[in-house]
Scaffold this active site. Structure first.
Site, PDB file in Angstrom:
ATOM      1  N   ARG A   6      50.742  39.013  33.574  1.00  0.00           N
ATOM      2  CA  ARG A   6      49.295  39.014  33.385  1.00  0.00           C
ATOM      3  C   ARG A   6      48.596  39.619  34.582  1.00  0.00           C
ATOM      4  NH1 ARG A   6      46.008  35.766  30.596  1.00  0.00           N
ATOM      5  NH2 ARG A   6      44.617  37.332  31.427  1.00  0.00           N
ATOM      6  N   ARG A  62      47.760  56.343  31.471  1.00  0.00           N
ATOM      7  CA  ARG A  62      48.208  57.728  31.323  1.00  0.00           C
ATOM      8  C   ARG A  62      48.093  58.512  32.624  1.00  0.00           C
ATOM      9  NH1 ARG A  62      50.913  55.574  27.735  1.00  0.00           N
ATOM     10  NH2 ARG A  62      49.978  55.295  25.680  1.00  0.00           N
ATOM     11  N   CYS A  74      44.225  48.381  23.148  1.00  0.00           N
ATOM     12  CA  CYS A  74      43.032  47.723  23.694  1.00  0.00           C
ATOM     13  C   CYS A  74      42.401  46.836  22.633  1.00  0.00           C
ATOM     14  CB  CYS A  74      42.001  48.749  24.142  1.00  0.00           C
ATOM     15  SG  CYS A  74      42.489  49.706  25.569  1.00  0.00           S
ATOM     16  N   GLU A  77      37.957  40.627  24.088  1.00  0.00           N
ATOM     17  CA  GLU A  77      38.111  39.186  24.311  1.00  0.00           C
ATOM     18  C   GLU A  77      37.136  38.446  23.397  1.00  0.00           C
ATOM     19  OE1 GLU A  77      39.952  37.086  26.389  1.00  0.00           O
ATOM     20  OE2 GLU A  77      41.173  38.808  26.940  1.00  0.00           O
ATOM     21  N   ARG A  89      41.353  42.502  31.184  1.00  0.00           N
ATOM     22  CA  ARG A  89      42.601  41.738  31.300  1.00  0.00           C
ATOM     23  C   ARG A  89      43.741  42.605  30.781  1.00  0.00           C
ATOM     24  NH1 ARG A  89      38.586  38.012  29.944  1.00  0.00           N
ATOM     25  NH2 ARG A  89      38.664  36.023  31.051  1.00  0.00           N
ATOM     26  N   TYR A 107      45.481  39.583  40.134  1.00  0.00           N
ATOM     27  CA  TYR A 107      44.055  39.411  39.849  1.00  0.00           C
ATOM     28  C   TYR A 107      43.238  40.075  40.942  1.00  0.00           C
ATOM     29  CZ  TYR A 107      45.678  36.272  36.286  1.00  0.00           C
ATOM     30  OH  TYR A 107      46.311  35.783  35.172  1.00  0.00           O
ATOM     31  N   ARG A 115      42.597  32.530  37.870  1.00  0.00           N
ATOM     32  CA  ARG A 115      43.851  31.823  38.183  1.00  0.00           C
ATOM     33  C   ARG A 115      44.023  31.696  39.705  1.00  0.00           C
ATOM     34  NH1 ARG A 115      47.985  31.091  34.443  1.00  0.00           N
ATOM     35  NH2 ARG A 115      48.651  29.657  36.070  1.00  0.00           N
TER      36      ARG A 115
END
Length: 121
Positions: A6, A62, A74, A77, A89, A107, A115
């Site tokens: 993640r 790319r 893609c 959310e 994300r 992150y 997180r």
């Protein structure tokens, strides 16, 4: 073993240049931190909050040598009240022998608050 890695980042403006730059920096850090090569990757999913509309963050992949044929997608959310805005994300599905605790989730920007327990100093 396929593991999910993640990551997330934020942008300060909804422009194509900023979205691509932020997504590319996030992916470069995620790739480097986990020793990933493109042929190890099954797929990459990017999501954005609804306020990001100027570009697909997947386009950034790319720009990375060797990642031309990695399947990428893609999506948006879900708009949860109070959620972090202007957020990109990513979930990378990678074939690896690393254990779950050895995976480095990345992150950047304001996304570090998602997180804080995973932050490396």
């Amino acid at each position: 073993m396929i593991r999910g890695i993640r990551g997330a980042t934020t942008v300060t403006a909804d422009t194509e240049a900023e979205i691509i730059q932020a997504a590319e920096a996030l992916m470069q850090d995620l790739i480097e931190s986990n020793g990933i090569e493109a042929d190890m990757v099954a797929s990459v999913f990017f999501s954005t909050t609804e306020d990001i509309q100027a570009a697909f963050p997947a386009k950034a992949l790319r720009n990375i040598d060797g990642w031309t044929y990695v399947p990428v997608m893609c999506m948006k959310e879900i708009p949860v009240a109070g959620a972090l805005k202007s957020c990109i994300r990513v979930m990378v599905h990678v074939n690896t022998e690393k254990s779950q605790q050895d995976i480095q989730h990345i992150y950047h920007g304001n996304a570090v608050r998602l997180r804080p327990d995973l932050q490396n100093d």
